[in-house]
Design a protein around this motif. Structure first.
Motif, short mmCIF file in Angstrom:
data_model
loop_
_atom_site.label_atom_id
_atom_site.label_comp_id
_atom_site.label_asym_id
_atom_site.label_seq_id
_atom_site.Cartn_x
_atom_site.Cartn_y
_atom_site.Cartn_z
N ILE A 837 54.23 38.49 55.19
CA ILE A 837 54.33 37.73 53.94
C ILE A 837 53.17 36.74 53.82
N ASN A 838 52.90 36.02 54.88
CA ASN A 838 51.79 35.06 54.86
C ASN A 838 50.46 35.75 54.57
N THR A 839 50.26 36.93 55.16
CA THR A 839 49.01 37.66 54.97
C THR A 839 48.84 38.11 53.53
N VAL A 840 49.87 38.73 52.97
CA VAL A 840 49.77 39.24 51.60
C VAL A 840 49.66 38.09 50.61
N VAL A 841 50.46 37.08 50.79
CA VAL A 841 50.39 35.94 49.86
C VAL A 841 49.02 35.26 49.95
N GLY A 842 48.48 35.14 51.16
CA GLY A 842 47.14 34.57 51.30
C GLY A 842 46.09 35.37 50.56
N CYS A 843 46.21 36.70 50.61
CA CYS A 843 45.27 37.54 49.86
C CYS A 843 45.41 37.32 48.36
N TYR A 844 46.65 37.21 47.88
CA TYR A 844 46.87 36.99 46.45
C TYR A 844 46.31 35.64 46.03
N ILE A 845 46.45 34.65 46.90
CA ILE A 845 45.91 33.33 46.57
C ILE A 845 44.40 33.42 46.36
N LYS A 846 43.73 34.17 47.20
CA LYS A 846 42.28 34.34 47.04
C LYS A 846 41.95 35.04 45.73
N LEU A 847 42.72 36.05 45.40
CA LEU A 847 42.47 36.75 44.13
C LEU A 847 42.63 35.81 42.95
N VAL A 848 43.67 35.01 42.97
CA VAL A 848 43.92 34.10 41.86
C VAL A 848 42.85 33.04 41.79
N LYS A 849 42.41 32.57 42.95
CA LYS A 849 41.35 31.55 42.95
C LYS A 849 40.07 32.09 42.32
N LEU A 850 39.79 33.36 42.58
CA LEU A 850 38.53 33.93 42.13
C LEU A 850 38.56 34.39 40.68
N SER A 851 39.74 34.59 40.13
CA SER A 851 39.78 35.17 38.79
C SER A 851 41.02 34.71 38.04
N ALA A 852 40.80 34.16 36.84
CA ALA A 852 41.92 33.81 35.97
C ALA A 852 42.58 35.06 35.42
N VAL A 853 41.79 36.14 35.27
CA VAL A 853 42.36 37.39 34.78
C VAL A 853 43.40 37.92 35.77
N ALA A 854 43.10 37.80 37.06
CA ALA A 854 44.06 38.23 38.07
C ALA A 854 45.34 37.41 37.97
N ALA A 855 45.20 36.12 37.74
CA ALA A 855 46.39 35.28 37.57
C ALA A 855 47.19 35.72 36.36
N ASN A 856 46.53 36.01 35.26
CA ASN A 856 47.23 36.47 34.07
C ASN A 856 47.98 37.77 34.33
N GLN A 857 47.31 38.72 35.02
CA GLN A 857 47.95 40.00 35.30
C GLN A 857 49.20 39.82 36.16
N LEU A 858 49.09 38.98 37.17
CA LEU A 858 50.23 38.77 38.06
C LEU A 858 51.38 38.08 37.33
N CYS A 859 51.05 37.11 36.49
CA CYS A 859 52.12 36.43 35.74
C CYS A 859 52.80 37.39 34.76
N LEU A 860 52.01 38.21 34.09
CA LEU A 860 52.59 39.17 33.15
C LEU A 860 53.47 40.20 33.84
N SER A 861 53.19 40.45 35.13
CA SER A 861 53.99 41.43 35.88
C SER A 861 55.31 40.84 36.38
N GLY A 862 55.58 39.56 36.11
CA GLY A 862 56.85 38.93 36.49
C GLY A 862 56.88 38.42 37.90
N ILE A 863 55.73 38.12 38.45
CA ILE A 863 55.69 37.69 39.86
C ILE A 863 56.36 36.34 40.06
#
Length: 1418
Positions: A837-863
């Protein structure tokens, strides 16, 4: 002379005709008859004759005598003079002969000049008569012996013929009329005597030079030639040599004789022998002239040799005879001692070039002269002899290639310098060397590179590099259209030789040299070749180019060869390959092209191409369609066919990757389906991917097949074509059996999308994704993640760095990836494995930091909803996971686009779920230490409040839950009271301690609560403040609810704990506490907000509390922190202008002596301020507040008057600020400004208005509100980059403390933020400006009004170096809270170091100008 002494009246004493008596200009006379008889009388004294000739020559100087003589009597003396000259046969008469010759020549010359003046006269007739008489005299001689007189006649005849050439180039008719003349001349050549032979040869040379002269000599050609050769061989007289050579040269130029000359009377069987004898005799005869001390003779001899041996007159055998006779040795000796005489060197080199045609004999002798030729070539580059270079280059090339050992290392080095310099000097627009010269230069350089001594030459690599570069600069300038194919071929061969030399050097391979050569191929050779591909028809040239490319790309030790492979692929090399094989069907071309193609693909795969597959490229057909047919065959039992099919797959893969498709996708798809159906319908499918040397599946080939198939399927679907579902199912089965990591950062996105969309592969892909993220995390343990700007497209299995950018690009560009990533997170959360869980969540944090589009996609997916549900169900089992999940939520909220992708209901449920646990944790703090979850929750809740503040109506439900939670707000207030009660102990509180962290977070959270509550109760707070005058009250809140009671203070007494923190706290506590006080006073003192009914009876009128608060604020104005100073000034200003104060309270406030001290401090600061400073002292608001009173204290004028001139003197268009204008406005209202002061102010403000309008006429509205994160750093953050602080609680602290309230408008400004352009609306007079502002802001994103000024204040909480860390803790919250201050003039929050916006000044300027009615406005 009797006639000259006689009386003119009585005529000649000999009674000659008076017509023959000519008067001289001196007064005498000459009898021509007497003169003639005297010369013809052989018994007359010599002195008389000499005297007569002398007198006659003297008389010719007179014009009248000349006119009379040449007009009537000139031809009368021709015969006597000729005969007299012929009879001068002894030495005693030599003086007479000389005088007669001079007289004859003078007569001919004078007659020609006089004759040109007489119409219808022939100026050469007298000369012709003399020639005729002399020829008749010589022709009549029957003896081979010539007397002295005849020699004189020969001499004067030669002179006369030389003059005759000026009038007529045709041979005189007299010579043609008397054939015995030439016979006698030629017969006389055997007579001994150099003088006679010289005269005869000169005459014969003159005869041969006339038109038709050679024809007259032809009957005597053999006799004449032999005699001339014999004379040339035996004589040592240079004059005789020059005449003989001149005659032979003339005949050779007329092609009468050559080195192959043969006599007409020689038997046919003896012709070759005779010809060889002549050649040998000629060579022997010429040697003496070649080494003559007279350079003129040497040049003439060389010219004769050249004419005799010209290519159209000499056979190789003839040239060989000359070489055998030593002519080459003489030529080299001439070159050695000639001292750079241009003519000698030029003709010598030309002859050597001509002799080089006899290669066998030439090369045997040339070895001895190679050094000399090199020396001459060097001299040619230094002097004006560039004409020599072409022939010398050919000679040196011939010598080096046949006798490489004939040159020393020193000479080789010198020659290398020379050749390099020559090529560099001809690197212009065209190849100035010419075809043969250029080829020879390249060939000579190649021969030098092959010498054993060359690697030991100093700077050999730089020299060769310079030569090759210059060569291809010329090639690029000329282009293949204007370049001979052999020249281009030799340029390529030189490049090849240089590259081979760089690899075979004695030292280790010089990579820089080899890389330079490869760069030449990339930048010059390859573009030139591809551009002119359609016009190249020479197979050798194509082969040379392909060979160079193959050598370079097949070299495993060079990194640049991999770059070359990529460049070839990018340059559509797959299409070029098949085009070349179609145009050049030769087997050697095909094999070389296919080997090159295999090496290129090997480089594209970083050298991992299986050698068995690489060897099969030569077996591929020349027709691409035939290659595709091979895929339709079954290779289950045929290993070679399997390898050939692998080669076809690789060609298809890379041709698709680089957009160089040579077949239609529909055809490719059909054959790929056949390939799958024919070869993978059996069990253990993946075994068909193994090669003979491999027992397992080749992942590279599998991935390439997968990519091609999916790409062609996508094309078929887009075109409405059908495809085989069975083949697709087989491919999915292959993927399921694939045990390796199917997800690669080099995978093409279309493959990734197909994999995650294929329903049967959903579980497999989720598990693969988790494994890939775990692998990525393990790779980061020792190395920091490398983020690239684009994903690599070539699959590389081993040793390559992983790249999270692949996930980033995929989720940004493919909508379906958001749901897939949410599914992955659900799966890993369901596993309840903490590390995963820590590993996957850490990867997602990096994605969100690097891109607002990634954050939008994850939020729209109901995360967000999924995380909330998981925390509610399983959160208690894994409490350590909470922090990382909160951090992910925090990052999502930071980056998400609020108006498109945010599910506010999920955030509201999330807040409702965790607001009570947060309150509990705060309540228990003190009994237990704070944990990480407390900071994470405070940061998340604070960020929600901040986002709600930034965007009115955004997260309204979530923020209202936080603000209305009684337990949480009471806990916050309770902790603030406890910390305030510590008193002096707060001075020792450091930011790194647990108490320091908690206090900073609580203050930042409380500050954000205050701001959010004020905005919630006054949603139109800022706009109404900007749109109305300062004194106009705001509309009251129609529904004051629990927010008022829980968050906002009801009396000044309720901010006493904040004042304690401000007074006793350390720097970071002061910053946050002062910001809280500013917000509290902003609420308590708002015009139109009457709080008296909610207060206790004496709460606001407690003198002791008010007086202590007042003193704390006054002391804080002098604090070293800009935030504290400005916030304290805001609070004091609010109290000074508060209209709700009672008389007793006003007496306490205005009776304080510290106001005067602060104003005096302001005066001192203004007086000492630099004229370029744009920052007003914070105490300026105290001065304004005092001046705004209807009855100001008596000391204000005496204190402020001295600084008026200083303020105005520093007032410029760059330093004008709203506070300064308001101060001047109040001073003017008091009548303290003089006329000269108003004039200066008027000019400055008019200039400022003009500048502002010009600057903002076309300004993009986005420029008014930009996100200036971390422009000012407080004690919370000391890192060097914006990135770090954004990862922790420090971020939220900065957000909370990064703005200030403008007391004049009540608007919050970021510390570094300029005044908002909407402030212009304060002025009702500037209608045009108001219109511009409304238009600019009509469609402005509301998030722009209060932008996130992260890290404008950085405290001791942040010391890391990257943005990534601070976003994960409470430091972010501190930065959010503490990085701005409230402007007491405008009510806007500003960043600490942010300048005022120039447009902010316009309204205040207009107000000031309107009130200064004594100055006329423009």
């Amino acid at each position: 002379m009797a006639g000259a002494q006689a009386d003119q009246l009585h005529g000649c004493t000999q009674s000659h005709s008076p017509s023959l008596q000519l008067s001289t200009d001196e007064g005498g006379s000459i009898c021509l008859m007497c003169f003639v008889k005297l010369l013809s009388d052989h018994s007359a004294f010599l002195t008389h004759k000499l005297y007569a000739v002398s007198e006659f020559r003297q008389a010719l100087n007179g014009p009248s005598f000349c006119a009379n003589f040449f007009g009537h009597h000139s031809h009368f003396v021709v015969s006597p003079l000729s005969e007299a000259l012929a009879h001068c046969r002894d030495k005693s008469s030599s003086c007479l002969a000389k005088a007669l010759m001079e007289l004859i020549l003078d007569l001919c010359k004078l007659y020609s000049s006089v004759g040109t003046e007489v119409p219808h006269s022939d100026p050469a007739s007298l000369l012709y008569d003399f020639v005729l008489h002399i020829i008749m005299e010589i022709s009549s001689s029957s003896s081979l012996s010539y007397s002295a007189g005849q020699r004189n006649s020969l001499h004067v005849l030669g002179r006369l013929l030389d003059s005759y050439r000026h009038y007529d180039n045709v041979l005189p008719a007299a010579i043609q009329s008397y054939p015995d003349f030439l016979a006698n001349l030629i017969a006389g050549l055997v007579v001994p005597g150099d003088q006679l032979r010289g005269e005869l040869l000169f005459l014969l040379y003159k005869v041969s030079s006339f038109e038709g002269g050679i024809e007259q000599l032809l009957p005597f050609l053999s006799e004449l030639t032999n005699a001339a050769i014999n004379i040339l061989e035996k004589t040592e007289n240079d004059e005789l040599r020059i005449n003989c050579i001149a005659l032979l040269s003339t005949m050779a130029q007329q092609s009468v004789i050559s080195i192959r000359f043969q006599q007409t009377n020689v038997d046919a069987e003896a012709v070759p022998e005779h010809r060889n004898d002549f050649a040998r005799a000629f060579a022997e005869a010429l040697k003496g002239s070649l080494i003559s001390s007279d350079s003129q003779v040497q040049v003439a001899a060389l010219q004769l040799l050249f004419y005799m041996c010209s290519p159209d007159k000499a056979f190789i055998s003839d040239l060989q005879i000359l070489i055998e006779e030593g002519i080459m040795d003489y030529l080299f000796e001439i070159l050695r001692v000639c001292e750079n005489t241009l003519d000698i060197v030029v003709w010598s080199v030309r002859i050597l070039r001509m002799l080089s045609e006899a290669k066998q004999a030439f090369t045997q002798r040339f070895a001895l002269g190679l050094e000399t030729a090199s020396w001459i070539l060097e001299r040619s580059t230094e002097t004006s002899m560039p004409v020599l270079q072409p022939d010398l280059l050919i000679l040196i090339d011939l010598g080096l290639n046949n006798y490489p050992g004939a040159i020393s290392r020193v000479s080789a080095e010198r020659l290398l310098h020379i050749l390099t310099a020559i090529i560099k000097n001809h690197n212009g627009d065209t190849l100035g060397l010419g075809q043969d010269s250029f080829i020879s230069a390249c060939s000579a350089l190649l021969a030098l590179l092959g010498l054993p001594c060359t690697p030991s030459i100093q700077e050999v690599h730089s020299l060769v590099n310079s030569a090759v570069s210059s060569t291809f600069m010329s090639v690029a300038a000329a282009g293949l259209v204007g370049l001979d194919c052999r020249m281009f071929q030799y340029a390529v061969l030189l490049l090849k030789g240089a590259f081979v030399f760089s690899l075979k050097a004695q030292e280790p391979v010089d990579c820089s040299f080899s890389d330079t050569l490869i760069s030449i191929v990339e930048k010059v050779l390859l573009p030139c070749f591809l551009k002119s591909l359609s016009i190249i028809d020479n197979e050798d040239t194509v082969f040379a180019i392909l060979e160079v490319l193959f050598l370079m790309i097949d070299e495993p030790s060079l990194l640049a060869s991999a770059r070359l492979g990529s460049i070839l692929a990018t340059a559509s090399w797959f299409s070029v390959t098949y085009e070349l094989m179609a145009r050049f069907p030769a087997r050697r071309i095909k094999d070389l092209i296919m080997n090159l193609l295999g090496s290129m693909i090997c480089k594209l795969e970083s050298g991992t191409l299986d050698e068995n597959v690489k060897q099969q490229f030569t077996q591929l057909p020349s027709d691409p369609q035939e290659s595709l047919v091979l895929l339709a065959l079954s290779s289950i039992h045929d290993d070679q066919l399997k390898l050939i099919q692998f080669a076809v797959i690789k060609v298809l893969y890379f041709s698709h990757i680089y957009g160089d498709r040579f077949a239609e996708d529909s055809h490719v798809l059909a054959f790929l389906e056949q390939y799958l159906l024919m070869n993978f319908s059996t069990p253990n499918l993946l075994m068909n991917f193994s090669t003979p040397n491999q027992g397992s599946c080749s992942s590279c080939i599998f991935n390439q097949l997968l990519y091609i198939y999916i790409l062609t399927i996508n094309t078929a679907i887009s075109c409405g074509l059908t495809y085989s579902l069975e083949a697709e199912s087989l491919l999915a089965s292959l993927v399921e059996q694939y045990q390796h990591n199917i997800i690669s950062p080099n995978m093409h996105r279309s493959v990734f999308v197909w994999l995650i969309r294929t329903q049967s592969l959903e579980s497999f892909m989720v598990a693969s994704m988790i494994d890939r993220i775990k692998t990525l995390s393990r790779g980061e343990q020792g190395n920091k993640e490398k983020i690239t700007t684009y994903p690599r497209i070539v699959d590389q299995e081993d040793g390559q760095p992983e790249d999270i950018n692949f996930f980033l690009v995929a989720i940004e560009e493919e909508d379906c990836c958001g749901l897939f990533f949410a599914r992955v997170l659900d799966e890993v959360l369901a596993s309840q494995i903490e590390d995963d869980i820590n590993t996957v969540v850490g990867c997602y944090i990096k994605l969100v930091k690097l891109s607002a589009v990634a954050a939008n996609q994850l939020c729209l997916s109901g995360i967000v909803s999924n995380i909330r549900s998981w925390l509610a169900i399983y959160g208690a089992r894994l409490p350590k996971i909470h922090s990382c999940l909160f951090e992910l939520l925090y990052q999502l909220l930071c980056a998400v686009d609020h108006d498109r992708a945010l599910d506010e209901e999920s955030w509201g449920l999330l807040v409702n779920q965790f607001v009570h646990p947060l309150a509990d944790k705060l309540n228990f703090f003190g009994d237990t230490d704070a944990d990480e979850e407390l900071f994470s929750l405070l940061s998340l809740m604070g960020l929600i409040l901040h986002k709600s503040i930034e965007n009115t109506g955004f997260l309204a439900q979530a923020s209202r839950i936080i603000l209305s939670h009684e337990q949480l707000q009471n806990s916050i207030r309770s902790h603030l009271n406890k910390f305030g009660a510590r008193g002096c102990n707060l001075l020792n509180l450091v930011a790194e301690s647990m108490d320091g962290k908690v206090l900073a977070c609580i203050l930042a959270f409380h500050l954000l609560c205050l701001r959010c509550a004020i905005n919630t109760l006054r949603p139109t707070h800022c706009i109404s403040r900007l749109a109305h005058s300062f004194a106009q009250p705001l509309e009251e809140d129609p529904h004051p609810g629990s927010l008022y009671n829980l968050v906002l203070p009801r009396s000044i007494e309720q901010v006493e704990h904040l004042c304690r923190l401000l007074y006793f706290g350390s720097n970071f506590v002061k910053s946050l506490a002062s910001s809280c006080l500013a917000e509290a006073f902003n609420w308590l003192t708002q015009p139109g907000t009457d709080q008296s009914s909610l207060e206790t009876p004496d709460a606001r009128r407690c003198p002791e509390v008010l007086q202590s608060i007042l003193m704390v604020l006054q002391g804080s104005v002098l604090n070293g922190s800009e935030v504290v100073c400005r916030n304290s000034s805001f609070c004091l200003y609010s109290l000074l202008v508060d209209t709700n104060l009672s008389l007793h309270e006003k007496a306490i406030i205005f009776g304080s002596p510290w106001h005067r001290f602060l104003v005096e401090d302001f005066v001192l600061a203004v007086s000492a301020r630099d004229s370029a400073s744009t920052l007003d002292p914070s105490a300026i608001y105290i001065a304004i507040g005092m001046l705004k009173q209807s009855v100001s204290p008596t000391w204000t004028k005496s204190v402020l008057s001295p600084c008026i001139s200083a303020i105005i003197s520093c007032l410029t268009a760059q330093t004008v600020s709203p506070a300064t204008i308001v101060l001047l406005k109040e001073l003017h209202g008091k009548g303290w400004l003089q006329v000269q002061h108003l004039e200066m102010i008027y000019r400055t403000l008019q200039t400022t208005r003009k500048i502002v309008y010009e600057e903002h006429a076309n300004l993009d509205c986005s420029g008014f509100y930009c996100d200036q994160r971390h422009t000012v750093c407080s004690s919370f953050c000391r890192q060097d980059s914006d990135a770090e602080c954004l990862l922790s609680y420090k971020h939220l602290i900065n957000i909370a403390a990064s703005c200030w309230l403008d007391p004049l408008t009540g608007v919050r400004y970021s510390i570094a933020e300029p005044y908002n352009s909407l402030q212009l609306l304060l002025s009702q007079a500037v209608q045009t400006t108001r219109k511009i502002v409304y238009e600019e802001h009509a469609n402005l994103d509301c998030s722009g009004f209060y932008c996130d000024q992260r890290h404008t204040v950085c405290s001791s909480f942040c010391r890391q170096d990257s943005d990534a860390e601070c976003l994960l803790s409470y430091k972010h919250l501190i930065n959010i809270a503490a990085s701005c201050w409230l402007d007491p003039l405008t009510g806007v929050r500003y960043s600490i170091a942010e300048p005022y916006n120039s447009l902010q000044l316009v309204s205040l300027i207009d107000e000031f100008l309107q009130e200064t009615t004594s100055i006329p406005a423009e």
